[in-house]
Motif scaffolding. Sequence first.
Motif, PDB file in Angstrom:
ATOM      1  N   UNK A  43       0.818  -1.408  -0.112  1.00 51.58           N
ATOM      2  CA  UNK A  43       0.143   0.162   0.087  1.00 51.58           C
ATOM      3  C   UNK A  43       0.801   1.351  -0.137  1.00 51.58           C
ATOM      4  N   UNK A  44       0.375   2.286  -0.462  1.00 57.39           N
ATOM      5  CA  UNK A  44       1.029   3.564  -0.352  1.00 57.39           C
ATOM      6  C   UNK A  44       0.133   4.725  -0.104  1.00 57.39           C
ATOM      7  N   UNK A  45       0.466   5.772   0.680  1.00 59.03           N
ATOM      8  CA  UNK A  45      -0.302   6.813   1.138  1.00 59.03           C
ATOM      9  C   UNK A  45      -0.244   7.739  -0.010  1.00 59.03           C
ATOM     10  N   UNK A  46       0.541   7.846  -0.919  1.00 55.18           N
ATOM     11  CA  UNK A  46       0.696   8.535  -2.152  1.00 55.18           C
ATOM     12  C   UNK A  46       1.352   7.690  -3.031  1.00 55.18           C
ATOM     13  N   UNK A  47       1.376   8.258  -4.243  1.00 58.41           N
ATOM     14  CA  UNK A  47       2.179   7.762  -5.391  1.00 58.41           C
ATOM     15  C   UNK A  47       3.508   8.195  -5.409  1.00 58.41           C
ATOM     16  N   UNK A  48       3.863   9.209  -4.583  1.00 58.77           N
ATOM     17  CA  UNK A  48       5.362   9.716  -4.624  1.00 58.77           C
ATOM     18  C   UNK A  48       6.537   8.712  -4.920  1.00 58.77           C
ATOM     19  N   UNK A  49       6.424   7.797  -4.150  1.00 61.12           N
ATOM     20  CA  UNK A  49       7.329   6.602  -4.248  1.00 61.12           C
ATOM     21  C   UNK A  49       6.997   5.621  -5.271  1.00 61.12           C
ATOM     22  N   UNK A  50       6.057   5.835  -5.959  1.00 57.94           N
ATOM     23  CA  UNK A  50       5.616   4.813  -7.012  1.00 57.94           C
ATOM     24  C   UNK A  50       4.394   4.139  -6.835  1.00 57.94           C
ATOM     25  N   UNK A  51       3.805   3.305  -7.712  1.00 56.96           N
ATOM     26  CA  UNK A  51       2.611   2.476  -7.265  1.00 56.96           C
ATOM     27  C   UNK A  51       3.159   1.399  -6.500  1.00 56.96           C
ATOM     28  N   UNK A  52       2.176   1.086  -5.697  1.00 59.72           N
ATOM     29  CA  UNK A  52       2.586  -0.126  -4.622  1.00 59.72           C
ATOM     30  C   UNK A  52       2.818  -1.395  -5.344  1.00 59.72           C
ATOM     31  N   UNK A  53       2.259  -1.799  -6.584  1.00 67.59           N
ATOM     32  CA  UNK A  53       2.772  -2.930  -7.432  1.00 67.59           C
ATOM     33  C   UNK A  53       3.989  -2.878  -7.704  1.00 67.59           C
ATOM     34  N   UNK A  54       4.655  -2.005  -7.797  1.00 68.90           N
ATOM     35  CA  UNK A  54       6.143  -1.714  -8.402  1.00 68.90           C
ATOM     36  C   UNK A  54       7.116  -2.520  -7.203  1.00 68.90           C
ATOM     37  N   UNK A  55       6.633  -2.431  -6.028  1.00 72.57           N
ATOM     38  CA  UNK A  55       7.492  -2.925  -5.047  1.00 72.57           C
ATOM     39  C   UNK A  55       7.735  -4.600  -4.924  1.00 72.57           C
ATOM     40  N   UNK A  56       6.823  -5.223  -6.012  1.00 69.63           N
ATOM     41  CA  UNK A  56       6.995  -6.718  -6.048  1.00 69.63           C
ATOM     42  C   UNK A  56       7.319  -6.561  -7.559  1.00 69.63           C
ATOM     43  N   UNK A  57       8.696  -6.535  -7.857  1.00 73.80           N
ATOM     44  CA  UNK A  57       9.382  -6.344  -9.259  1.00 73.80           C
ATOM     45  C   UNK A  57       9.553  -8.000  -9.567  1.00 73.80           C
ATOM     46  N   UNK A  58      10.104  -7.910 -10.839  1.00 74.75           N
ATOM     47  CA  UNK A  58      10.584  -9.347 -11.367  1.00 74.75           C
ATOM     48  C   UNK A  58      11.645 -10.090 -10.440  1.00 74.75           C
TER      49      UNK A  58
END
Length: 93
Positions: A43-58
Amino acid sequence: ENPQNNDYYCTAEFTCKNGEEEFRPDITLFINGLPLVFIEVKTRTSLEYGNPAEAVDENKRKHIYKAAGYYACCFSCITKTPASSGGSESLKL
């Protein structure tokens, strides 16, 4: 055929090891004592650090699959995007 004949259990932060590989998914679902479903929740409180799905990269997915070994039959990532990102607040699986 008869799901009621199985035992189901859900736990948080269960450490999974396969040789040298190790990971701890947010949620692990067990069926008959076997860890078969791994879920990451981001989850993210804002998109400042990117979309939350991007935290689980390849690379993270590869690490998870290696650590899960032959147990995992399903891996999911649940994300929560804030309404402030220009749309309505949403959950994605």
